[in-house]
Scaffold this active site. Structure first.
Site, short mmCIF file in Angstrom:
data_model
loop_
_atom_site.label_atom_id
_atom_site.label_comp_id
_atom_site.label_asym_id
_atom_site.label_seq_id
_atom_site.Cartn_x
_atom_site.Cartn_y
_atom_site.Cartn_z
N CYS A 94 -13.94 8.32 2.58
CA CYS A 94 -15.06 8.35 3.54
C CYS A 94 -15.34 6.92 4.01
O CYS A 94 -15.40 6.01 3.17
CB CYS A 94 -16.29 8.93 2.85
SG CYS A 94 -17.83 8.64 3.76
N ALA B 83 14.84 -8.88 -2.93
CA ALA B 83 14.40 -8.13 -4.13
C ALA B 83 15.49 -7.17 -4.59
O ALA B 83 15.79 -7.07 -5.78
CB ALA B 83 13.11 -7.36 -3.79
N GLN C 277 13.57 -16.63 1.63
CA GLN C 277 13.25 -17.96 2.16
C GLN C 277 12.08 -18.57 1.39
O GLN C 277 11.30 -17.86 0.75
CB GLN C 277 12.92 -17.89 3.65
CG GLN C 277 11.87 -16.84 4.01
CD GLN C 277 11.77 -16.65 5.52
OE1 GLN C 277 11.58 -17.60 6.24
NE2 GLN C 277 11.88 -15.42 5.99
N THR D 206 6.51 -12.16 -1.32
CA THR D 206 5.23 -12.43 -0.67
C THR D 206 5.26 -13.82 -0.04
O THR D 206 5.83 -14.75 -0.59
CB THR D 206 4.05 -12.31 -1.67
OG1 THR D 206 2.82 -12.54 -0.97
CG2 THR D 206 4.17 -13.29 -2.83
N ASN E 57 12.60 -14.72 -3.20
CA ASN E 57 12.33 -14.60 -1.77
C ASN E 57 13.56 -15.12 -1.03
O ASN E 57 14.14 -16.11 -1.45
CB ASN E 57 11.11 -15.46 -1.40
CG ASN E 57 10.51 -15.10 -0.06
OD1 ASN E 57 11.23 -14.85 0.90
ND2 ASN E 57 9.19 -15.06 0.01
N VAL F 257 0.84 -1.21 0.00
CA VAL F 257 0.00 0.00 0.00
C VAL F 257 0.87 1.26 0.00
O VAL F 257 0.40 2.37 0.19
CB VAL F 257 -0.95 -0.01 1.23
CG1 VAL F 257 -1.93 -1.16 1.14
CG2 VAL F 257 -0.16 -0.08 2.55
N HIS G 296 -4.51 -3.90 -2.51
CA HIS G 296 -4.90 -3.59 -1.12
C HIS G 296 -5.00 -2.08 -0.88
O HIS G 296 -5.00 -1.65 0.26
CB HIS G 296 -3.90 -4.22 -0.14
CG HIS G 296 -3.98 -5.72 -0.12
ND1 HIS G 296 -3.03 -6.52 0.45
CD2 HIS G 296 -4.92 -6.56 -0.61
CE1 HIS G 296 -3.38 -7.79 0.31
NE2 HIS G 296 -4.52 -7.84 -0.34
P1 OAD Z 1 4.27 -11.06 4.44
O1 OAD Z 1 4.79 -10.20 5.55
O2 OAD Z 1 3.22 -12.09 4.73
O3 OAD Z 1 5.48 -11.84 3.70
C1 OAD Z 1 6.63 -11.10 3.31
C2 OAD Z 1 7.49 -12.04 2.49
O4 OAD Z 1 8.62 -11.28 2.04
C3 OAD Z 1 8.05 -13.22 3.29
O5 OAD Z 1 7.87 -14.41 2.53
C4 OAD Z 1 9.54 -12.89 3.45
O6 OAD Z 1 10.35 -14.07 3.41
C5 OAD Z 1 9.79 -12.07 2.21
N1 OAD Z 1 10.91 -11.12 2.32
C6 OAD Z 1 11.44 -10.57 3.45
N2 OAD Z 1 12.44 -9.72 3.12
C7 OAD Z 1 12.53 -9.73 1.75
C8 OAD Z 1 13.36 -9.06 0.81
N3 OAD Z 1 14.32 -8.21 1.18
N4 OAD Z 1 13.16 -9.32 -0.52
C9 OAD Z 1 12.20 -10.19 -0.92
N5 OAD Z 1 11.37 -10.84 -0.07
C10 OAD Z 1 11.54 -10.62 1.25
O7 OAD Z 1 3.75 -10.06 3.31
P2 OAD Z 1 2.73 -10.37 2.13
O8 OAD Z 1 2.94 -11.70 1.56
O9 OAD Z 1 2.84 -9.18 1.23
O10 OAD Z 1 -2.72 -7.02 3.76
O11 OAD Z 1 1.29 -10.35 2.80
C11 OAD Z 1 1.05 -9.25 3.54
C12 OAD Z 1 -0.38 -8.94 3.43
O12 OAD Z 1 -0.95 -9.49 4.61
C13 OAD Z 1 -0.44 -7.46 3.42
O13 OAD Z 1 -0.72 -6.99 2.11
C14 OAD Z 1 -1.51 -7.18 4.43
C15 OAD Z 1 -1.63 -8.48 5.26
O14 OAD Z 1 -2.98 -8.92 5.26
C16 OAD Z 1 -3.39 -5.89 4.12
O15 OAD Z 1 -2.89 -5.05 4.84
C17 OAD Z 1 -4.74 -5.84 3.56
#
Ligand code: OAD
Length: 255
Positions: A132, A242, A226, A198, A224, A108, A124
């Site tokens: 609003c 990344a 991991q 992700t 990723n 976001v 998101h």
């Molecule tokens: P997560 O926090 O669930 O996962 C982050 C991922 O990024 C993990 O798999 C890490 O291993 C990886 N990671 C960490 N550092 C990194 C780097 N330097 N380069 C690449 N990857 C790296 O985040 P999301 O999968 O995005 O939604 O899911 C988060 C969502 O859950 C958000 O969008 C949020 C929440 O619900 C809302 O806020 C609506």
């Protein structure tokens, strides 16, 4: 024709080079190297005592609008102070090298657009925007908080008096319909999907790689540090961040 490299980075670059409809799917890890904690780390320091899923919900906002507003204002100001990193710029640079590049992000923070990506779908929402709470003029009823009275926290919608809230998707909420439909359609037609940062846990974003693989026959590349939930269905897993992997891919594309 050069033999296909068995080195994962080279093989990924070779497949990207031939892509005609590339979709990039990013998550919170994409922004980690810009200094934005991933979703779970977001509660460092003063917020450590709260569970994000208790803050990022409409119910939490109705229960305690000021607390949720202040949590998002803290994150918004954090986002405004950080910069895109080399990985964001590398994704933007793909647009000059490949016929179609669309970025679908769960983030976001708006960093993809700030780095120059021109076609970004924000599944998101965007924390720098406000709307609003009642979406009284249609979804979303976007509002510029700079023009609103700050006597109340959160401020009130000038049209209907409901509270103003961040224009992000909360838990238990639907994603913006057009954004999700376009994302699904692009994944159905993609020939390559590059997944970056992700965990592949949060639906419906996490279903997009499966749609691309099962219905669209896309080639999946996962970046990723991991192994995440999506790695098992990916054709290439690039273990790394990344900020380090994406610039190397662009360099190999140019090589
Ligand atoms: P997560 O926090 O669930 O996962 C982050 C991922 O990024 C993990 O798999 C890490 O291993 C990886 N990671 C960490 N550092 C990194 C780097 N330097 N380069 C690449 N990857 C790296 O985040 P999301 O999968 O995005 O939604 O899911 C988060 C969502 O859950 C958000 O969008 C949020 C929440 O619900 C809302 O806020 C609506």
């Amino acid at each position: 024709m050069k033999g296909v490299s068995n080195h994962p980075l080279r093989a990924a670059a070779e497949r990207l080079r031939r892509s005609e409809r590339l979709v990039v799917l990013t998550g919170a890890g994409m922004s980690k190297e810009s200094g934005i904690p991933t979703f779970r780390d977001a509660l460092e320091g003063v917020w450590a005592r709260f569970d994000p899923e208790e803050l990022a919900t409409p119910q939490a906002f109705q229960r305690n609008p000021r607390l949720v507003w202040e949590w998002y204002e803290m994150r918004r100001l954090q986002v405004l102070q950080v910069q895109p990193h080399a990985g964001h710029y590398a994704l933007a640079a793909l647009e000059d090298r490949l016929p179609q590049v669309v970025v679908i992000t769960q983030n976001v923070d708006g960093l993809h657009r700030r780095a120059g990506s021109s076609d970004v779908i924000e599944l998101h929402g965007n924390i720098t925007q406000h709307k609003c709470f009642a979406d009284c003029q249609g979804a979303p009823t976007l509002l510029d908080i700079a023009t609103l009275s700050q006597t109340e926290v959160p401020p009130r919608c000038p049209h209907c008096g409901a509270y103003v809230r961040p224009n992000v998707v909360w838990f238990n909420e639907f994603l913006p319909v057009e954004a999700l439909e376009r994302a699904r359609d692009l994944c159905l037609r993609a020939d390559v999907v590059l997944i970056v940062g992700t965990s592949g846990i949060v639906q419906p974003a996490a279903s997009l790689p499966y749609i691309a693989k099962q219905h669209g026959r896309a080639f999946l590349i996962d970046v990723n540090p991991q192994r995440d939930e999506i790695a098992p269905i990916c054709d290439i897993f690039l273990q790394g961040t990344a900020g380090s992997v994406l610039p190397q891919l662009v360099e190999l594309l140019d090589g």
